[in-house]
Design an enzyme around this catalytic site. Structure first.
Site, PDB file in Angstrom:
ATOM      1  N   LYS A  22     -22.597  31.331 -54.258  1.00 17.71           N
ATOM      2  CA  LYS A  22     -22.434  30.358 -53.165  1.00 17.71           C
ATOM      3  C   LYS A  22     -23.717  29.572 -52.841  1.00 17.71           C
ATOM      4  O   LYS A  22     -23.645  28.421 -52.443  1.00 17.71           O
ATOM      5  CB  LYS A  22     -21.933  31.059 -51.899  1.00 17.71           C
ATOM      6  CG  LYS A  22     -20.452  31.432 -51.967  1.00 17.71           C
ATOM      7  CD  LYS A  22     -20.000  32.012 -50.649  1.00 17.71           C
ATOM      8  CE  LYS A  22     -18.505  32.258 -50.654  1.00 17.71           C
ATOM      9  NZ  LYS A  22     -18.005  32.654 -49.337  1.00 17.71           N
ATOM     10  N   SER A  47      -6.620  34.519 -54.748  1.00 20.23           N
ATOM     11  CA  SER A  47      -6.499  33.066 -54.595  1.00 20.23           C
ATOM     12  C   SER A  47      -5.572  32.407 -55.619  1.00 20.23           C
ATOM     13  O   SER A  47      -4.834  31.488 -55.255  1.00 20.23           O
ATOM     14  CB  SER A  47      -7.881  32.405 -54.636  1.00 20.23           C
ATOM     15  OG  SER A  47      -8.613  32.773 -53.510  1.00 20.23           O
ATOM     16  N   THR A  77     -17.414  31.875 -55.199  1.00 19.12           N
ATOM     17  CA  THR A  77     -17.597  33.098 -54.423  1.00 19.12           C
ATOM     18  C   THR A  77     -18.850  33.831 -54.858  1.00 19.12           C
ATOM     19  O   THR A  77     -19.617  33.332 -55.697  1.00 19.12           O
ATOM     20  CB  THR A  77     -16.312  33.975 -54.458  1.00 19.12           C
ATOM     21  OG1 THR A  77     -16.471  35.024 -53.479  1.00 19.12           O
ATOM     22  CG2 THR A  77     -16.044  34.590 -55.814  1.00 19.12           C
ATOM     23  N   ALA A 125     -25.057  39.085 -39.165  1.00 23.20           N
ATOM     24  CA  ALA A 125     -25.799  37.858 -39.502  1.00 23.20           C
ATOM     25  C   ALA A 125     -25.950  37.715 -41.012  1.00 23.20           C
ATOM     26  O   ALA A 125     -27.010  37.358 -41.513  1.00 23.20           O
ATOM     27  CB  ALA A 125     -27.149  37.867 -38.797  1.00 23.20           C
ATOM     28  N   GLY A 126     -24.875  37.989 -41.734  1.00 21.03           N
ATOM     29  CA  GLY A 126     -24.866  37.788 -43.184  1.00 21.03           C
ATOM     30  C   GLY A 126     -24.312  36.414 -43.518  1.00 21.03           C
ATOM     31  O   GLY A 126     -24.281  35.507 -42.669  1.00 21.03           O
ATOM     32  N   ILE A 159     -13.325  39.975 -39.375  1.00 28.01           N
ATOM     33  CA  ILE A 159     -13.016  39.150 -40.556  1.00 28.01           C
ATOM     34  C   ILE A 159     -12.670  39.986 -41.778  1.00 28.01           C
ATOM     35  O   ILE A 159     -12.320  39.444 -42.822  1.00 28.01           O
ATOM     36  CB  ILE A 159     -14.124  38.119 -40.869  1.00 28.01           C
ATOM     37  CG1 ILE A 159     -15.435  38.790 -41.270  1.00 28.01           C
ATOM     38  CG2 ILE A 159     -14.320  37.182 -39.694  1.00 28.01           C
ATOM     39  CD1 ILE A 159     -16.425  37.804 -41.887  1.00 28.01           C
ATOM     40  N   ASP A 178     -15.311  28.046 -45.208  1.00 28.10           N
ATOM     41  CA  ASP A 178     -15.160  29.405 -44.662  1.00 28.10           C
ATOM     42  C   ASP A 178     -15.151  29.403 -43.128  1.00 28.10           C
ATOM     43  O   ASP A 178     -14.272  30.001 -42.501  1.00 28.10           O
ATOM     44  CB  ASP A 178     -16.314  30.307 -45.134  1.00 28.10           C
ATOM     45  CG  ASP A 178     -16.132  30.771 -46.568  1.00 28.10           C
ATOM     46  OD1 ASP A 178     -14.981  30.928 -47.009  1.00 28.10           O
ATOM     47  OD2 ASP A 178     -17.156  30.997 -47.251  1.00 28.10           O
ATOM     48  N   THR A 206     -30.365  43.707 -38.313  1.00 35.70           N
ATOM     49  CA  THR A 206     -31.646  43.073 -38.658  1.00 35.70           C
ATOM     50  C   THR A 206     -31.781  41.801 -37.822  1.00 35.70           C
ATOM     51  O   THR A 206     -31.145  40.785 -38.118  1.00 35.70           O
ATOM     52  CB  THR A 206     -31.675  42.734 -40.168  1.00 35.70           C
ATOM     53  OG1 THR A 206     -31.276  43.893 -40.888  1.00 35.70           O
ATOM     54  CG2 THR A 206     -33.032  42.267 -40.624  1.00 35.70           C
TER      55      THR A 206
HETATM   56  P1  NAP Z   1     -23.411  40.104 -46.114  1.00 36.48           P
HETATM   57  O1  NAP Z   1     -24.010  38.761 -46.252  1.00 36.48           O
HETATM   58  O2  NAP Z   1     -23.825  41.200 -47.027  1.00 36.48           O
HETATM   59  O3  NAP Z   1     -23.688  40.599 -44.587  1.00 36.48           O
HETATM   60  C1  NAP Z   1     -23.355  41.901 -44.189  1.00 36.48           C
HETATM   61  C2  NAP Z   1     -23.521  42.052 -42.669  1.00 36.48           C
HETATM   62  O4  NAP Z   1     -23.103  43.387 -42.328  1.00 36.48           O
HETATM   63  C3  NAP Z   1     -24.959  41.931 -42.172  1.00 36.48           C
HETATM   64  O5  NAP Z   1     -24.950  41.477 -40.849  1.00 36.48           O
HETATM   65  C4  NAP Z   1     -25.435  43.392 -42.228  1.00 36.48           C
HETATM   66  O6  NAP Z   1     -26.505  43.688 -41.366  1.00 36.48           O
HETATM   67  C5  NAP Z   1     -24.197  44.102 -41.722  1.00 36.48           C
HETATM   68  N1  NAP Z   1     -24.150  45.499 -42.141  1.00 36.48           N
HETATM   69  C6  NAP Z   1     -23.751  45.993 -43.343  1.00 36.48           C
HETATM   70  N2  NAP Z   1     -23.837  47.343 -43.349  1.00 36.48           N
HETATM   71  C7  NAP Z   1     -24.306  47.705 -42.123  1.00 36.48           C
HETATM   72  C8  NAP Z   1     -24.593  48.944 -41.512  1.00 36.48           C
HETATM   73  N3  NAP Z   1     -24.418  50.098 -42.143  1.00 36.48           N
HETATM   74  N4  NAP Z   1     -25.036  48.951 -40.226  1.00 36.48           N
HETATM   75  C9  NAP Z   1     -25.216  47.788 -39.549  1.00 36.48           C
HETATM   76  N5  NAP Z   1     -24.955  46.556 -40.089  1.00 36.48           N
HETATM   77  C10 NAP Z   1     -24.508  46.523 -41.356  1.00 36.48           C
HETATM   78  O7  NAP Z   1     -21.827  40.041 -46.213  1.00 36.48           O
HETATM   79  P2  NAP Z   1     -20.837  38.813 -45.895  1.00 36.48           P
HETATM   80  O8  NAP Z   1     -20.602  38.047 -47.121  1.00 36.48           O
HETATM   81  O9  NAP Z   1     -21.327  38.116 -44.686  1.00 36.48           O
HETATM   82  O10 NAP Z   1     -19.471  39.591 -45.598  1.00 36.48           O
HETATM   83  C11 NAP Z   1     -19.337  40.417 -44.462  1.00 36.48           C
HETATM   84  C12 NAP Z   1     -17.900  40.921 -44.323  1.00 36.48           C
HETATM   85  O11 NAP Z   1     -17.022  39.826 -44.142  1.00 36.48           O
HETATM   86  C13 NAP Z   1     -17.380  41.663 -45.563  1.00 36.48           C
HETATM   87  O12 NAP Z   1     -16.625  42.761 -45.100  1.00 36.48           O
HETATM   88  C14 NAP Z   1     -16.464  40.666 -46.228  1.00 36.48           C
HETATM   89  O13 NAP Z   1     -15.398  41.264 -46.916  1.00 36.48           O
HETATM   90  C15 NAP Z   1     -15.927  39.898 -45.024  1.00 36.48           C
HETATM   91  N6  NAP Z   1     -15.532  38.517 -45.367  1.00 36.48           N
HETATM   92  C16 NAP Z   1     -14.260  38.130 -45.097  1.00 36.48           C
HETATM   93  C17 NAP Z   1     -13.860  36.847 -45.381  1.00 36.48           C
HETATM   94  C18 NAP Z   1     -12.451  36.410 -45.095  1.00 36.48           C
HETATM   95  O14 NAP Z   1     -12.019  35.389 -45.637  1.00 36.48           O
HETATM   96  N7  NAP Z   1     -11.714  37.096 -44.258  1.00 36.48           N
HETATM   97  C19 NAP Z   1     -14.776  35.945 -45.957  1.00 36.48           C
HETATM   98  C20 NAP Z   1     -16.080  36.371 -46.198  1.00 36.48           C
HETATM   99  C21 NAP Z   1     -16.442  37.667 -45.901  1.00 36.48           C
HETATM  100  P3  NAP Z   1     -28.027  43.490 -41.886  1.00 36.48           P
HETATM  101  O15 NAP Z   1     -28.275  42.009 -41.844  1.00 36.48           O
HETATM  102  O16 NAP Z   1     -28.835  44.253 -40.907  1.00 36.48           O
HETATM  103  O17 NAP Z   1     -28.080  44.051 -43.278  1.00 36.48           O
END
Ligand code: NAP
Length: 280
Positions: free
Chosen positions: A66, A17, A62, A128-129, A217, A102, A153
């Site tokens: 957050k 950033s 970040t 659903a994170g 994403i 976001d 989940t």
């Molecule tokens: P988070 O809150 O930790 O959520 C992770 C998600 O991935 C949950 O839905 C989780 O499922 C699922 N998951 C992880 N490992 C898994 C597995 N082995 N099998 C099935 N489901 C799995 O993370 P987040 O902050 O939302 O970020 C998610 C992704 O988005 C990351 O890769 C991050 O780099 C990317 N991101 C990109 C941007 C951008 O600007 N492009 C911004 C934010 C995030 P459960 O709920 O079942 O654990």
């Protein structure tokens, strides 16, 4: 006079950033300067007070701050409240206001690839994170015909459905969503599956219809296996770069009241990521 903005998180060393924002400030001729600050979770309140005292114009937030930052701010926008997370703080003459750019950033990027009225689209969100929550909220505001959310989940998917989506939206198990793929015009991966570049994907795409907008994403790797498989099946693909750039561009606008040079911001990120834009 120089105006300070920045990013707080733990860690922040990986963030691109500062380069992206400082190039845009310079291009706009604005006296803003963006720097990243590593803030340990135990020191968050102290850091917020410090930034307030020093007169920062605002800052990005970040992981892992957050949600934790919310009690230390004076006001939270409706969207950030619904999403339950703040990624951008604006200092409005001493009043610290928390926003979330976001989801809106994601939707702006997605719309570049959607060449039909979004009101006609059935959308599938996988995951659903935290990122999913922001995207679900912003997408619902954009008004597609329906949004279905699925996740490993299911409880978390149900929470997002209840708190961020609308009556016509629904929750579906992963297997059922996979079997119903042909009914979606937009499919979005918000899980972190694919980041490790180990060949894993969040869903089998055998039933994907050519022309479906397939978004992931993740931006590193630049083109996940999920997107590669979708592309082979004729999907219009969209990676996570646009979300990263446009959430930053929306924060820039909130701090300055001016629209940044988004193309320049994208160029800076693409140089750092070493990729090309997909299907632009
Ligand atoms: P988070 O809150 O930790 O959520 C992770 C998600 O991935 C949950 O839905 C989780 O499922 C699922 N998951 C992880 N490992 C898994 C597995 N082995 N099998 C099935 N489901 C799995 O993370 P987040 O902050 O939302 O970020 C998610 C992704 O988005 C990351 O890769 C991050 O780099 C990317 N991101 C990109 C941007 C951008 O600007 N492009 C911004 C934010 C995030 P459960 O709920 O079942 O654990």
């Amino acid at each position: 006079m120089k105006k300070l903005v920045g990013l707080i998180g733990y860690p922040v060393s990986h963030s691109m950033s500062p380069e992206m924002q400082n190039a845009a400030f310079q291009k706009s001729g604005l006296p803003f300067f963006y720097e990243k600050y590593e803030v340990h979770p135990d020191r968050l309140e102290e850091a917020v007070n410090d930034l307030r005292t020093k007169g920062f114009a605002g800052w990005n937030v970040t992981i892992p701050h957050k949600q934790a930052i919310m009690p230390f701010l004076d006001e939270i926008s409706e969207g950030a409240r619904k999403i339950g997370a703040v990624n951008t703080v604006v200092n409005e003459h001493g009043k610290l206001v928390g926003h979330n750019t976001d989801g809106a950033g994601f939707v702006k990027g997605l719309k570049r690839h959607v060449h039909f009225p979004i009101e006609h689209a059935n959308v599938l969100i996988i995951g659903a994170g935290g990122a999913s929550r922001a995207i679900a909220y912003a997408l619902a505001q954009a008004g597609p015909k329906s949004i279905v959310i699925t996740n490993r989940t299911m409880e978390k998917a149900r929470d997002i459905h209840n708190e961020c989506l609308r009556k016509q939206d629904s929750v579906m198990g992963l297997e059922e969503a996979e079997a119903s793929l042909s009914g979606f015009q937009i499919v979005i991966n918000t899980t972190s599956i694919g980041m490790k570049n180990d060949g894993s994907t969040p869903m089998d795409l055998s039933l994907l219809v050519p022309g479906t907008v397939l978004s992931d994403i993740i931006y590193n790797p630049f083109k996940t296996v999920f997107l590669q498989e979708g592309e082979q099946r004729g999907a219009v693909i969209d990676n996570g770069v646009a979300m990263l750039v446009l959430q930053g561009a929306l924060a820039f606008e909130k701090w300055t009241g001016v629209q940044p040079d988004v193309e320049l911001m994208e160029k800076i990120l693409l140089e750092k990521l070493g990729g090309n834009y997909v299907n632009r």
